[in-house]
Scaffold this active site. Structure first.
Site, PDB file in Angstrom:
ATOM      1  N   ASP A   1      15.697 -52.128   4.830  1.00  0.00           N
ATOM      2  CA  ASP A   1      17.108 -51.926   4.523  1.00  0.00           C
ATOM      3  C   ASP A   1      17.992 -52.961   4.966  1.00  0.00           C
ATOM      4  O   ASP A   1      18.984 -53.145   4.325  1.00  0.00           O
ATOM      5  CB  ASP A   1      17.249 -50.310   5.176  1.00  0.00           C
ATOM      6  CG  ASP A   1      16.628 -49.218   4.310  1.00  0.00           C
ATOM      7  OD1 ASP A   1      16.239 -49.535   3.129  1.00  0.00           O
ATOM      8  OD2 ASP A   1      16.637 -48.171   4.838  1.00  0.00           O
TER       9      ASP A   1
ATOM     10  N   HIS B   1      18.280 -53.230  20.845  1.00  0.00           N
ATOM     11  CA  HIS B   1      18.548 -54.060  19.878  1.00  0.00           C
ATOM     12  C   HIS B   1      17.707 -54.698  19.002  1.00  0.00           C
ATOM     13  O   HIS B   1      17.292 -55.759  19.508  1.00  0.00           O
ATOM     14  CB  HIS B   1      19.859 -55.003  20.667  1.00  0.00           C
ATOM     15  CG  HIS B   1      20.844 -54.638  21.451  1.00  0.00           C
ATOM     16  ND1 HIS B   1      20.591 -54.319  22.903  1.00  0.00           N
ATOM     17  CD2 HIS B   1      22.054 -54.247  21.087  1.00  0.00           C
ATOM     18  CE1 HIS B   1      21.772 -53.843  23.391  1.00  0.00           C
ATOM     19  NE2 HIS B   1      22.398 -53.517  22.188  1.00  0.00           N
TER      20      HIS B   1
ATOM     21  N   GLY C   1      11.570 -64.737  21.381  1.00  0.00           N
ATOM     22  CA  GLY C   1      12.078 -63.553  21.922  1.00  0.00           C
ATOM     23  C   GLY C   1      13.551 -63.247  21.356  1.00  0.00           C
ATOM     24  O   GLY C   1      14.450 -63.829  22.040  1.00  0.00           O
TER      25      GLY C   1
ATOM     26  N   LEU D   1      14.750 -67.529  11.458  1.00  0.00           N
ATOM     27  CA  LEU D   1      14.443 -66.197  10.609  1.00  0.00           C
ATOM     28  C   LEU D   1      14.355 -66.777   9.095  1.00  0.00           C
ATOM     29  O   LEU D   1      13.470 -66.281   8.333  1.00  0.00           O
ATOM     30  CB  LEU D   1      15.327 -65.091  10.914  1.00  0.00           C
ATOM     31  CG  LEU D   1      15.125 -64.483  12.146  1.00  0.00           C
ATOM     32  CD1 LEU D   1      15.902 -63.249  12.543  1.00  0.00           C
ATOM     33  CD2 LEU D   1      13.525 -63.983  12.522  1.00  0.00           C
TER      34      LEU D   1
ATOM     35  N   GLU E   1      11.225 -59.126  11.240  1.00  0.00           N
ATOM     36  CA  GLU E   1      11.891 -60.071  10.461  1.00  0.00           C
ATOM     37  C   GLU E   1      13.199 -59.544   9.601  1.00  0.00           C
ATOM     38  O   GLU E   1      13.533 -60.132   8.324  1.00  0.00           O
ATOM     39  CB  GLU E   1      11.084 -60.898   9.672  1.00  0.00           C
ATOM     40  CG  GLU E   1       9.953 -61.706  10.378  1.00  0.00           C
ATOM     41  CD  GLU E   1      10.043 -62.954  10.812  1.00  0.00           C
ATOM     42  OE1 GLU E   1      11.056 -63.569  10.692  1.00  0.00           O
ATOM     43  OE2 GLU E   1       9.000 -63.720  11.311  1.00  0.00           O
ATOM     44  N   GLY E   2      13.607 -58.408   9.994  1.00  0.00           N
ATOM     45  CA  GLY E   2      14.569 -57.655   9.386  1.00  0.00           C
ATOM     46  C   GLY E   2      14.002 -56.664   8.422  1.00  0.00           C
ATOM     47  O   GLY E   2      13.078 -56.895   7.948  1.00  0.00           O
TER      48      GLY E   2
END
Ligand code: TGC
Ligand code: FAD
Length: 402
Positions: free
Chosen positions: A385, A153, A147, A257, A381-382
């Site tokens: 961009d 966010h 989490g 990550l 995971e991002g």
């Protein structure tokens, strides 16, 4: 079960073979190839016959968790004494590639458990935490989730508001996380929250703790065989021994990550190869204007460009894997591979869909499912961009996030 058996009967046999245009297999060890073929066999037997039905019904096949544990899909790089596989990063990549070749949602289940739950407990946990959680997670007896993202966010996790207070004999956790893979079925959650000084820490929250709930997110058009939900903390009393002691700050979840994004870079190539393989076979079989459509130049162009991009991505993954094994891979290098490989996988899925014509939109072929899944993979995971901005910062030394 009867419904699944019916679905299995109606599915075409999975005859996937991977393209290896630059003989990258010769860079792999015999162990790597053995691992790849055992996971591929598993996917052909346990995932391919059922996945279309699971995805159509938005059904998460919980029984796959134990099966993944049995074949060593959870925590392949974690030492065996803690229930991991004790393997290298190329092996980890190949496992993610093969599972995502079957379905991105199935790979999500495996990569969250390994890179986002077992990894932080192994890397930042106490010896007691490692012994308590890792063997059960590695074997698939327990399912975990991670989490970080909150409703307000996502790309900017450092702004998180989920927080905990030191109450003397326990911590009091409040807040909410959103878009959490595995959450509705998870036994444990690695949760990132701020302490009273605003410093980010990892906490292990267990199902059954009072005030902790995991509502499921419905209505997804993507990753339909993966279960996604929220994590809600309403004055949850978390024992003090559940704080991960080894590292605090945003760097701790970011290290997790790095590992998960690396696995996704391989996974995306799996999805791309499945689309290419299906398109190549279809083009050779489908007759229009009295000839196989594979004989038309425009179809050959699509296939040639698919193979080109797959080959480049395979080389990228192999080299990144060797850097990971040496402990030298940087976050920006991982971003480049995650970003590139998902982009090419999405483009290949779209072109493969064109080659399949109308059949490409049906569940007879895996294309549309891969394409819809990859729309999540390009965001989680991002985002695409955010990875570009990570590369921009690496190139210029200037961060352009804010
Ligand atoms: P920034 O100022 O760059 O960094 C803050 C602190 O963190 C440190 N750090 C790292 N440390 C180790 N490894 C890394 N990779 C690190 N990246 C950053 C950094 O050194 C700094 O430390 P310190 O001590 O100086 O404070 O942070 P920022 O707030 O500007 O954000 C940077 C940004 C935008 C790149 C980052 O936050 C980001 O990557 N955002 C994307 C969020 C994201 O990827 N979320 C993923 C959620 S999990 C998920 O999606 C799972 S899906 C799983 C599935 O189903 O398969
Ligand atoms: P936002 O951050 O709101 O971004 C929206 C758009 O704005 C994007 O295009 C983004 O690139 C752009 N943008 C944002 N900031 C900037 C900027 N500075 N410059 C330029 N463009 C910008 N999270 C977890 O913690 N655990 C999980 O297990 C997990 N699983 C997921 C599973 C699924 C199916 C999905 C869809 C998401 C999951 N996520 C998980 C959340 C995921 O990591 C986030 O969705 C992702 O980080 C993006 O956050 P957001 O959706 O809030 O988008």
């Amino acid at each position: 079960m009867a419904q699944e058996q019916k679905a299995a009967k109606s599915m075409k046999q999975d005859v996937f073979e991977h393209p290896d245009f630059y003989a990258i297999d010769s860079l792999l060890t015999e162990e790597h190839k053995l691992i790849r073929s055992s996971i591929r066999d598993f996917v052909k037997k346990e995932i391919s016959p059922y996945i279309e039905d699971w995805a159509q019904r938005a059904h998460f096949p919980y029984e796959i968790v134990k099966k993944f544990g049995d074949i060593g899909a959870f925590g392949p790089t974690i030492p065996t004494e803690y229930g991991g596989g004790g393997l290298d990063y190329i092996s980890y990549g190949l496992i993610m590639q093969e599972i995502e070749r079957g379905d991105s949602g199935m790979r999500s289940t495996a990569s969250v458990q390994g890179s986002l739950v077992m990894y932080p407990i192994y890397k930042f946990g106490s010896e007691e935490q490692r012994k308590k959680y890792l063997p059960k997670l590695g074997s698939g007896e327990w399912l975990g989730c991670f989490g970080l993202t909150e409703p307000d966010h996502g790309s900017n996790p450092s702004g998180m508001v989920t927080n905990f207070k030191d109450m003397g004999d326990h911590y009091l956790l409040n807040g909410a996380k959103m878009w959490i893979s595995n959450s509705p079925k998870a036994d444990v959650a690695v949760v990132w929250a701020k302490n009273e000084e605003g410093r980010i820490h990892g906490l292990i929250v267990e199902r059954g703790m009072e005030g902790f709930s995991t509502p499921e997110t419905h209505g997804k058009w993507s990753l339909r065989a993966s279960t996604t939900g929220e994590l809600v903390f309403d004055n949850v009393k978390v024992p003090k021994e559940n704080l991960l002691p080894g590292k605090s700050g945003l760097g701790a979840p970011m290290m997790c990550l790095d590992s998960a994004r690396y696995g996704i870079a391989w996974g995306a190539v799996g999805a791309a190869m499945d689309c290419y393989d299906s398109a190549r076979r279809y083009a050779l079989e489908r007759i229009q204007f009295g000839k196989p459509i594979a004989s038309f130049q425009l179809v050959q162009k699509k296939l040639a460009e698919m193979l080109t991009e797959i080959t480049k991505a395979q080389l990228l993954n192999w080299r990144l894997g060797t850097l990971m094994n040496e402990g030298k891979a940087t976050t920006a290098q991982i971003s480049l591979a995650k970003r590139n490989n998902i982009e090419i996988a999405l483009e290949i899925a779209r072109e493969a869909r064109q080659i399949h014509g109308g059949m490409g939109i049906t569940g007879e072929y895996p294309i549309m499912r891969h394409m819809a899944n990859l729309e999540s993979v390009v965001t989680y995971e991002g985002t695409h961009d955010i990875h570009l901005l990570i590369l921009g910062k690496e190139i210029t030394g200037i961060q352009a996030f804010v």
